[in-house]
Design a protein around this motif. Structure first.
Motif, short mmCIF file in Angstrom:
data_model
loop_
_atom_site.label_atom_id
_atom_site.label_comp_id
_atom_site.label_asym_id
_atom_site.label_seq_id
_atom_site.Cartn_x
_atom_site.Cartn_y
_atom_site.Cartn_z
N ILE A 154 -17.43 15.29 40.98
CA ILE A 154 -17.48 16.16 39.80
C ILE A 154 -16.58 17.35 40.09
N LYS A 155 -15.58 17.54 39.26
CA LYS A 155 -14.66 18.65 39.45
C LYS A 155 -14.30 19.19 38.08
N MET A 178 -22.46 15.09 50.83
CA MET A 178 -21.04 15.27 50.54
C MET A 178 -20.76 16.73 50.16
N THR A 179 -19.48 17.05 50.09
CA THR A 179 -19.06 18.43 49.84
C THR A 179 -19.64 18.95 48.53
N GLU A 192 -15.17 26.90 39.17
CA GLU A 192 -15.11 25.45 39.32
C GLU A 192 -16.29 24.92 40.11
N ILE A 193 -16.89 23.86 39.60
CA ILE A 193 -17.97 23.16 40.32
C ILE A 193 -17.35 21.92 40.97
N TYR A 194 -17.47 21.85 42.29
CA TYR A 194 -16.93 20.72 43.05
C TYR A 194 -18.09 20.09 43.81
N ALA A 195 -18.47 18.88 43.39
CA ALA A 195 -19.61 18.21 44.02
C ALA A 195 -19.48 16.71 43.77
N TRP A 211 -20.88 4.66 35.86
CA TRP A 211 -20.16 5.54 34.95
C TRP A 211 -21.10 6.30 34.01
N ALA A 212 -22.01 5.57 33.37
CA ALA A 212 -22.90 6.21 32.39
C ALA A 212 -23.81 7.24 33.07
N VAL A 213 -24.34 6.90 34.24
CA VAL A 213 -25.23 7.82 34.96
C VAL A 213 -24.45 9.05 35.42
N TYR A 214 -23.24 8.82 35.92
CA TYR A 214 -22.37 9.92 36.37
C TYR A 214 -22.10 10.90 35.24
N GLU A 215 -21.73 10.39 34.08
CA GLU A 215 -21.45 11.26 32.94
C GLU A 215 -22.70 12.01 32.50
N SER A 216 -23.86 11.36 32.59
CA SER A 216 -25.11 12.01 32.22
C SER A 216 -25.44 13.17 33.17
N ILE A 217 -25.25 12.94 34.48
CA ILE A 217 -25.49 13.99 35.47
C ILE A 217 -24.56 15.18 35.23
N GLN A 218 -23.29 14.89 35.03
CA GLN A 218 -22.31 15.95 34.82
C GLN A 218 -22.62 16.74 33.55
#
Length: 420
Positions: free
Chosen positions: A260-261, A343-344, A360-363, A370-377
């Motif tokens: 996530i950046k 992770m960082t 900026e959020i870098y994590a 994909w769907a879960v990633y977009e939901s978390i972000q």
């Protein structure tokens, strides 16, 4: 032929007629033997082989059976019978033998083609096939086999040695290089892709030049097929993966974390020092309690040690709302259940732009889906957009129509003075 003709004459058949009748009888006899041999091969031998294959613990022979390798082998029997009976027809012996040998070569090519396909299917049952596919190599072997088969067929039909034809191919090498250019380039590319483990079936690759953004579904000698996320299929030349750059997301999938950046932009005019009321308010925020106490203690010690006049907030050290907001984001990200803890994880301030101050959020998310990633972000930034005003900060965005309406006078109030 002579024996049949002699027996017909002994039975009183006219010698002229017996000559033609003996040919018909011999051909009928040969056809009958071929039919019987083919029947025995397919109905008895093949059934016996099928029974043996279905009742053992091995799986590779089942694939050979499914590909009908054994069924195609049965076609050799009639051709061999016809070849050995060719001498019964002296006038046409050479023609029959050439025809039978040509048929045997063609059947052999068909069997080898099916066998190579079966070998590829057997290999795909092993996990190593995803790392080092052999489909490209099998296609090269097929090309060599078919070229040699065609040479043998031509040599058999013209009655010359295959070596003579092979020697003549030297003059055609330039033409062959042009004809098989893509295959040769694909072979070299396939070797490099496999040896360097650059791409596998199932990898998510991105190649904007060819409009590819999806999963690799097939690796062959000449092409790589990619199923894009919109379910379209993009075909890329194998050598393009060597000559051009592409992005492989396998590393992200293997590590189990997806980056996530993303930045939020703060209106710089809303940045200020924290008042005592703000500090007390921030102290009651769960993620900031320890931070506020620790930072206030450090700042007080520094100001006392250096005899700083704290009557003016410009002097010495002091908390700012943007600094406290960064600390809050950092703690919020670290405690978020969707963030990968190993992770960082970083919240940083980038150079100010005409759009404000970027934070900026870098994590990395702990789910690469994909769907879960977009939901978390989305959950993270939904919260940050909503909580920013609690720190006295305004988020920057370009003016909209509603913003301009504030400065536009209402038509009802826009009255002109009386001309009289």
């Amino acid at each position: 032929m002579k024996f049949i003709n002699k027996q017909l004459i002994n039975y009183g058949v006219d010698p002229t007629f017996s000559k033609y009748l003996s040919v018909v009888l011999l051909i009928t006899f040969i056809v009958l033997i071929c039919v019987i041999a083919n029947f025995i091969t397919k109905k008895i031998v093949i059934r016996l082989i099928t029974h043996i294959v279905n009742n053992n613990k091995f799986q590779w022979d089942n694939i050979l059976l499914e590909k009908k390798v054994f069924h195609k082998l049965s076609h050799f029997v009639p051709a061999i019978i016809i070849y050995y009976f060719a001498q019964s027809f002296p006038t046409y012996q050479s023609l029959i033998e050439k025809g039978a040998i040509t048929y045997i070569i063609l059947v052999a090519l068909s069997v080898l083609n099916t066998l190579l396909n079966a070998v590829n299917d057997i290999y795909q049952n092993f996990e190593v096939s995803k790392v080092k596919p052999i489909k490209g190599y099998i296609q090269v072997v097929k090309i060599v086999v078919f070229v040699l088969g065609i040479i043998l067929v031509i040599a058999n039909l013209i009655g010359e040695s295959p070596l003579i034809i092979l020697s003549g191919l030297g003059a055609l090498s330039a033409v062959l290089l042009l004809v098989f250019r893509d295959s040769l380039l694909g072979l070299v590319a396939g070797i490099q892709l496999t040896s360097n483990d650059m791409v596998r079936v199932g990898d998510w690759i991105e190649m904007p030049k060819y409009g590819a953004d999806g999963d690799v579904i097939d690796l062959s000698l000449n092409t790589v097929k990619v199923q894009n996320f919109d379910k379209t299929i993009t075909t890329i030349p194998s050598y393009a993966l060597i000559s051009d750059s592409f992005k492989n997301w396998r590393g992200m999938q293997v590590t189990g974390g997806r980056r996530i950046k993303r930045s939020i932009f703060i209106d710089t005019t809303s940045i200020s020092f924290c008042s005592m009321e703000m500090i007390e308010k921030f102290r009651n925020i769960h993620y900031l309690t320890n931070y506020i106490e620790t930072r206030q203690h450090e700042i007080a010690e520094f100001n006392i040690k250096n005899r700083i006049n704290i009557s003016n907030s410009v002097n010495g050290r002091a908390l700012t709302n943007i600094g406290v907001f960064r600390a809050y984001i950092s703690q919020y990200i670290k405690n978020h259940p969707g963030i990968h803890k190993e992770m960082t994880t970083m919240v940083r301030q980038l150079a100010p732009t005409e759009h404000g101050l970027p934070i900026e959020i870098y994590a990395f998310s702990n789910d690469v889906n994909w769907a879960v990633y977009e939901s978390i972000q989305s959950d993270i930034f939904d919260h940050l957009f909503a909580v920013a005003p609690e720190f006295g900060l305004r988020l920057f965005q370009n003016p909209t129509g509603n913003d301009f309406k504030v400065f536009t006078p209402s038509p009802l109030n826009n009255t002109e003075p009386d001309s009289h």
